[in-house]
Design an enzyme around this catalytic site. Structure first.
Site, PDB file in Angstrom:
ATOM      1  CG  ASP A  21      -2.048   0.539   1.059  1.00 41.54           C
ATOM      2  OD1 ASP A  21      -2.125   1.966   1.063  1.00 41.54           O
ATOM      3  OD2 ASP A  21      -3.399   0.097   0.533  1.00 41.54           O
ATOM      4  CG  HIS A  85      -5.015   4.092   1.421  1.00 43.95           C
ATOM      5  ND1 HIS A  85      -4.860   2.648   1.122  1.00 43.95           N
ATOM      6  CD2 HIS A  85      -6.394   4.066   1.216  1.00 43.95           C
ATOM      7  CE1 HIS A  85      -5.755   1.982   0.632  1.00 43.95           C
ATOM      8  NE2 HIS A  85      -6.820   2.712   0.677  1.00 43.95           N
ATOM      9  CB  SER A 406      -9.128   0.543   0.752  1.00 42.68           C
ATOM     10  OG  SER A 406      -8.838   0.924  -0.528  1.00 42.68           O
TER      11      SER A 406
END
Length: 624
Positions: A21, A85, A406
């Site tokens: 990621d 994220h 996600s």
């Protein structure tokens, strides 16, 4: 949630989840190694260093951190997360238990990842400019060599723009992982609710859609005439309850008449900052948040956006709420036009105290099947929580809410690590099958799962259903999809052996002589999809599957068929008897569409032993 996952404390100590990621914020409480034992001896990876990341940032919990970035991203050449994220999804997959976690008081409680005793290895392939597929391929291969057990990838592509399987570097990497016994879990994408939008559709990729949870939040808009409107959103508004502010409509504060249509959506370069400053701005959702006119909007007191979306976005202290009820939006607009001096204020979000029903519901943004490249594999595979998920943020003790597939993906990654810790010899396809065939088809009201339009959800929206990790521990039967199955899939799809072996090095694999796309349906997958069943064909289409018994050695399973009106579905044999000498069995399913409605027909086949095991196989059949 802790009581449901409590078993993991004792069984996941040697599991390693590789998170590919945007990097990691190592100081987050979710990555504390308090109570975590020694690093597993199988671990061969390490921690790269940078000016803002030293080897001491890794510990017995965060055991690996690498980055892969192009020279153009020099400022981000560090394992440290720059967007938040990667930190968020890593903590969902395997964050340590953190008591009293909340986003500024909202959602207070203990936070924990799906596999809180598992280790985390972070591989940074994303940065402010996006994510690199080439870097993802290298990261997957590194993760395999480093010794991870599960790979979690919360990135997706726009399937309408993607190339085919062997030009998709993430798909190639995932194939390598599958061959090496590592399951790769990926997000299905956030470009729903249109069909043919799902990402990661190869059979060796575990594609995850997103659902809501049984928690709700309320944001109130208080108008100058005393009326209140219920809005969606998570914000910690600093606006006073005793003071109300001017309200303006985007198109009425355009910087000039030529941009009124874009000002209505509050798009970049369209708003007059002098007219916006100090006011609450009403915008129409144009579908592209990256185009918003942020400079003047930051000078505003807040944003009210009309949208069809049902997902709360977290905007911290900035008051930004969504109205998705047309009747309430009309009340707002009518009020604004009824007075020369319309005013309003936005209250800080409050948590609704009772469990929200129905839940789970398919998130409206969750990408949908059928798969664009082939309709003979059913995608997405499964659905998991992905709306307003509280997880770690880029700070030592900060948590935040976020939504997306996600967030759904690492729920499944953590569950997969949980299953593998109990069944360490299971292959990726066995773990995947266990999670799919035990997934729930019902919400918390006991009714079939629904989508955002309050209609019964289809397998193209939810795959096999909502993740149920505890049932997956003891699935009874599993469908093993072999390397040869996956190789055959590419052969059937139309690739030659030379094409395939140019990226998949295995001299022993050979394409079947009768390769054709229709045979994709026959690979041993835990769901069934037929992309073309002719109503007038003379004989039914027959699909073959093989199951492996992983439950009691002596058991009998009987099949039950649930089919839509007009579609005749038969299972042969409809009873399977396992013994000490027989732990595998094959069966066939025939589909006759002569009386079926044109278009997709959905149903399921459930194998039950009459005791504790129900093995549910969903199907999608397109009748033409």
């Amino acid at each position: 949630m802790e009581s449901k996952w409590g078993l993991e404390k004792t069984v996941t100590s040697n599991m390693i989840i590789g998170v590919i990621d945007s990097g990691i914020w190592p100081e987050a409480e979710s990555f504390s190694d308090k109570g975590i034992g020694p690093i597993p001896s199988k671990w061969k990876g390490g921690c790269m260093t940078a000016s803002d990341f030293t080897s001491s940032n890794c510990n017995r919990k965060l055991i690996g951190a690498k980055y892969y970035l192009p020279p153009s991203a020099n400022k981000e050449r560090s394992p440290r997360d720059s967007t938040g994220h990667g930190t968020h999804v890593a903590s969902i997959a395997a964050g340590s238990v953190v008591p009293k976690a909340s986003e500024m008081g909202l959602g207070s409680g203990s936070a924990r990842g799906g596999a809180p005793s598992a280790r985390i290895a972070s591989y940074k392939v994303c940065h402010g400019g996006g994510c690199s597929n080439a870097d993802a391929l290298k990261a997957i291969d590194d993760a395999i060599n480093d010794g991870v057990d599960i790979i979690s990838i919360s990135t997706a592509y726009n399937s309408k723009l993607a190339n085919t399987y062997l030009k998709d570097q993430t798909a190639i990497g995932a194939f390598h992982a599958e061959q090496n016994g590592v399951l790769v879990v990926l997000s299905a994408g956030n470009i729903g609710p249109d069909p043919y939008t799902v990402s990661h559709t190869a059979p060796w990729m575990f594609s995850v859609g997103a659902s809501s949870i049984d928690r709700d939040f309320r944001s109130i808009i208080h108008l100058g005439n005393g009326k209140t409107l219920n809005a969606i959103g998570i914000n910690h508004s600093q606006l006073s309850r005793s003071v109300i502010y001017p309200v303006v409509i985007g198109k009425e504060v355009a910087i000039n008449p030529s941009v009124v249509s874009t000002a209505e959506k509050c798009y970049r370069g369209s708003l007059d900052i002098k007219k916006v400053a100090g006011s609450i701005v009403v915008c129409l959702d144009g579908g592209d948040a990256t185009r918003l006119d942020f400079e003047p909007l930051r000078a505003s007191k807040g944003i009210i956006m009309y949208t069809e979306k049902t997902v709360p976005i977290s905007t911290q202290t900035f008051p930004w709420v969504l109205l998705n009820n047309i009747a309430e939006y009309d009340i707002l607009i009518n009020y604004i036009h009824s007075t020369a001096n319309p005013k309003a204020t936005i209250y800080p979000t409050e948590e609704v105290p009772k469990l929200y029903k129905p839940a789970p519901v398919v998130a409206n943004f969750s990408a949908r099947g059928p798969g664009q490249f082939t309709e003979n594999i059913l995608k997405p595979d499964i659905m998991a929580p992905g709306v307003a998920i509280l997880a770690a943020a880029m700070n030592t003790s900060t948590f935040k809410f976020d939504s997306g597939t996600s967030m759904a993906c690492p729920h499944v990654s953590g569950a997969a690590a949980f299953i593998k810790s109990v069944h360490p010899t299971w292959t990726p396809s066995m773990i995947k099958s266990a999670l799919m065939t035990t997934a729930s088809a019902y919400d918390n009201t006991g009714k079939p799962l629904k989508n955002e339009r309050n209609l019964m959800a289809t397998p193209h929206e939810i795959g096999s259903g909502e993740l149920n990790h505890m049932k997956a521990l003891d699935p009874g039967l599993v469908f093993e999809t072999t390397t040869q199955d996956n190789f055959n899939f590419l052969c059937y799809y139309g690739y030659t052996e030379d094409n395939i072996k140019s990226v998949i090095k295995d001299a022993n694999l050979q394409c079947p002589k009768n390769s054709k796309p229709e045979l994709i349906t026959d690979i041993n997958y835990p769901s069934i999809s037929i992309g073309n069943l002719k109503r007038q064909q003379s004989t039914p289409t027959v699909v073959k599957r093989t199951v492996t018994n992983v439950g009691p050695s002596t058991s009998t399973y009987t099949a039950r068929v649930n089919s839509p009106k007009g579609l005749v579905v038969k299972v042969n044999p409809d009873k399977i008897v396992f013994s000490n000498n027989l732990n595998k069995a094959s069966f066939q399913v025939s589909f006759d569409g002569k009386g079926a409605a044109v278009g997709y027909n959905f149903g399921d086949i459930t194998w039950s032993d009459g005791l504790n095991h129900s093995v549910r196989v969903v199907y999608a059949v397109k009748v033409v």
